[in-house]
Design a protein around this motif. Structure first.
Motif, PDB file in Angstrom:
ATOM      1  N   HIS A  70     -43.006 -13.834 -56.799  1.00  0.00           N
ATOM      2  CA  HIS A  70     -43.269 -14.800 -55.722  1.00  0.00           C
ATOM      3  C   HIS A  70     -42.012 -15.592 -55.403  1.00  0.00           C
ATOM      4  O   HIS A  70     -41.503 -16.331 -56.248  1.00  0.00           O
ATOM      5  N   HIS A  72     -39.607 -17.328 -51.751  1.00  0.00           N
ATOM      6  CA  HIS A  72     -39.356 -17.509 -50.318  1.00  0.00           C
ATOM      7  C   HIS A  72     -37.835 -17.429 -50.225  1.00  0.00           C
ATOM      8  O   HIS A  72     -37.150 -18.458 -50.315  1.00  0.00           O
ATOM      9  N   HIS A 219     -50.686 -18.506 -51.956  1.00  0.00           N
ATOM     10  CA  HIS A 219     -50.736 -19.645 -52.879  1.00  0.00           C
ATOM     11  C   HIS A 219     -52.210 -20.021 -53.073  1.00  0.00           C
ATOM     12  O   HIS A 219     -52.918 -20.225 -52.085  1.00  0.00           O
ATOM     13  N   HIS A 256     -49.617 -19.327 -58.471  1.00  0.00           N
ATOM     14  CA  HIS A 256     -49.686 -20.643 -59.124  1.00  0.00           C
ATOM     15  C   HIS A 256     -50.906 -20.774 -60.048  1.00  0.00           C
ATOM     16  O   HIS A 256     -50.757 -20.839 -61.248  1.00  0.00           O
ATOM     17  N   ASP A 307     -40.768 -18.769 -57.279  1.00  0.00           N
ATOM     18  CA  ASP A 307     -41.030 -19.583 -56.089  1.00  0.00           C
ATOM     19  C   ASP A 307     -39.704 -19.738 -55.342  1.00  0.00           C
ATOM     20  O   ASP A 307     -38.687 -19.139 -55.720  1.00  0.00           O
TER      21      ASP A 307
END
Ligand SMILES: [Zn+2]
Length: 442
Positions: A70, A72, A219, A256, A307
């Motif tokens: 995960h 970005h 998420h 998460h 993340d």
């Protein structure tokens, strides 16, 4: 006659991850056509094969490339922009305004390139991304040669990327179709979260994901406040809503998951859903603790992600897997849970499985893509080596990664990136820093 092949890698240790805990000593990994042909003792390999390229990794562990479940990627350009804030204040007062002002295809191109430079240098061979302009992320990933699962993002509100759900999905579906010809690029639907994507939209995405047989990357249950607000507004917990909408399935990768009741862990296990654990982001934003040991014991597939770099603040999976191991033990109150081999599996094979790529990557097995990294353990920081897997999880720093291959292509050679101009990447990053910093002060 020895068989001519592309590459032979002779390593002091090979950790294939499957079977879990195995360490092969003085073995060779043979690569042909970008795939793992064989793992065998070095003396045997010398007789059986002759290779165009032969490399001796005398102080190294050869292991599967790490999989960032995960991230970005292009948010690297916002690294350190706003720190020491809780999730909602961080998002609403800093990150979303900065994104509204700055995010465009050029931002995504330059940020993704910086992220890939960081990830390759740290031993990551595959990343699962969620961001705007995913077609730009895909192009940069393809040019750099790294494997990526590109998120087909969806939100309830308009952004620079799309005006409404129809446009988000139309663009996503077009990208999915365009990437079918790219063997290292994969797709997942990436609706941001249950609190930013409506129930009818999620239902539609669930049906599309089933039709295309691709994951849903979202998420879920990041903080207690988010869950409480959702319950107040909708009368049920977000995970319950996802189940009602038909999204709780082996296609779901829930990121998460810091708020989980025992019955929810059981439901995740029964449904075959996956969890992406992001320990450092959860710690930094004080979001809560994902009960990884309990999930693992219940048979839930737990993968590890960094993340985005704006909430971590790095894309260092070696650091992340150490944190995951230590935090998992602390949260469980049991030093025996989550042994090193299990945590290494989370950052490799479990990540591949969560992305639907378990037969393609994530472990060193004949037939799989040659996605691998060499780690030099012959440094003072990791000597002496009693147990190579323990060393990888508890003592190794990402700078000890010397070489990285994706589908047999050497993307990092003796710490040098082969497909990416690092100086140019850093120069562009500094230009963005000047622009964004000036904008913040305006
Ligand atoms: Zn995230």
């Amino acid at each position: 006659m020895p068989q001519p092949i592309a590459t032979l890698l002779n390593a002091r240790w090979i950790v294939p991850v499957e079977p879990e805990g195995q360490v092969l000593e003085h073995h060779t990994l043979a690569i042909q056509n970008g795939r793992i042909l064989a793992l065998l003792p070095q003396a045997e390999a010398a007789v059986r094969y002759t290779a165009e390229i032969s490399l001796n990794l005398d102080r190294h562990v050869l292991m599967p490339g790490l999989i960032n479940a995960h991230t970005h990627a292009s948010m690297t350009l916002l690294r350190g922009l706003a720190d020491d804030l809780p999730l909602m204040a961080w998002l609403q007062d800093h990150i979303w305004p900065a994104e509204t002002r700055w995010v465009d295809p050029e931002f995504v191109r330059d940020g993704t390139r910086l992220a890939i430079a960081e990830m390759l240098r740290g031993g990551t061979t595959c990343f699962n991304d969620m961001y705007f302009f995913p077609e730009v992320t895909a192009t940069v990933a393809r040019d750099c040669g790294i494997r990526a699962c590109v998120g087909l993002i969806a939100l309830d509100f308009p952004t620079a990327y799309a005006r409404n759900l129809d446009e988000y999905l139309a663009k996503g579906l077009a990208l999915h179709a365009a990437l079918q010809a790219e063997p290292r690029l994969h797709t997942a639907f990436a609706p941001h979260a249950p609190y930013t994507v409506s129930a009818p939209a999620l239902e539609r995405i669930g049906r599309l994901a089933a039709d295309l047989a691709i994951p849903i990357h979202m998420h879920v249950h990041e903080t207690a406040a988010e869950v409480a607000q959702f319950v107040a507004a909708h009368g049920c917990r977000p995970l319950e809503r996802l189940e009602q909408l038909g999204l709780l399935s082996p296609r779901l990768l829930a990121v998460h998951m810091t708020q989980l009741e025992p019955a929810e862990i059981e439901r995740l296990s029964q449904a075959g859903a996956h969890v992406a654990h992001c320990p450092e982001s959860n710690l930094k934003l004080a979001s809560g603790f994902c009960p990884t040991a309990r999930l693992d014991a219940a048979g839930v597939n737990v993968a590890i992600g960094t993340d985005g770099a704006a909430s971590n603040n790095d894309l260092d999976l070696f650091g992340e897997l150490r944190t995951a191991a230590l935090l998992g033990k602390g949260v469980a109150g049991d030093a025996c849970v989550l042994p090193a081999a299990r945590v290494l599996r989370m950052a490799t094979l479990n990540g591949a499985r969560a992305l639907g790529l378990g037969t393609e990557t994530g472990s060193l097995e004949p037939g799989k893509a040659a996605d691998l990294v060499a780690v030099d353990l012959g440094q003072p920081e990791t000597e002496p080596v009693y147990h190579p897997i323990s060393q990888l999880v508890y003592a190794t720093c990402r700078h000890q990664v010397t070489d990285v291959w994706v589908a047999g292509q050497r993307l990092l050679a003796d710490r040098r990136l082969t497909t990416l101009d690092l100086d140019e990447t850093v120069r562009r990053t500094r230009d963005w820093r000047e622009k964004i910093h000036a904008g913040c002060r305006a």
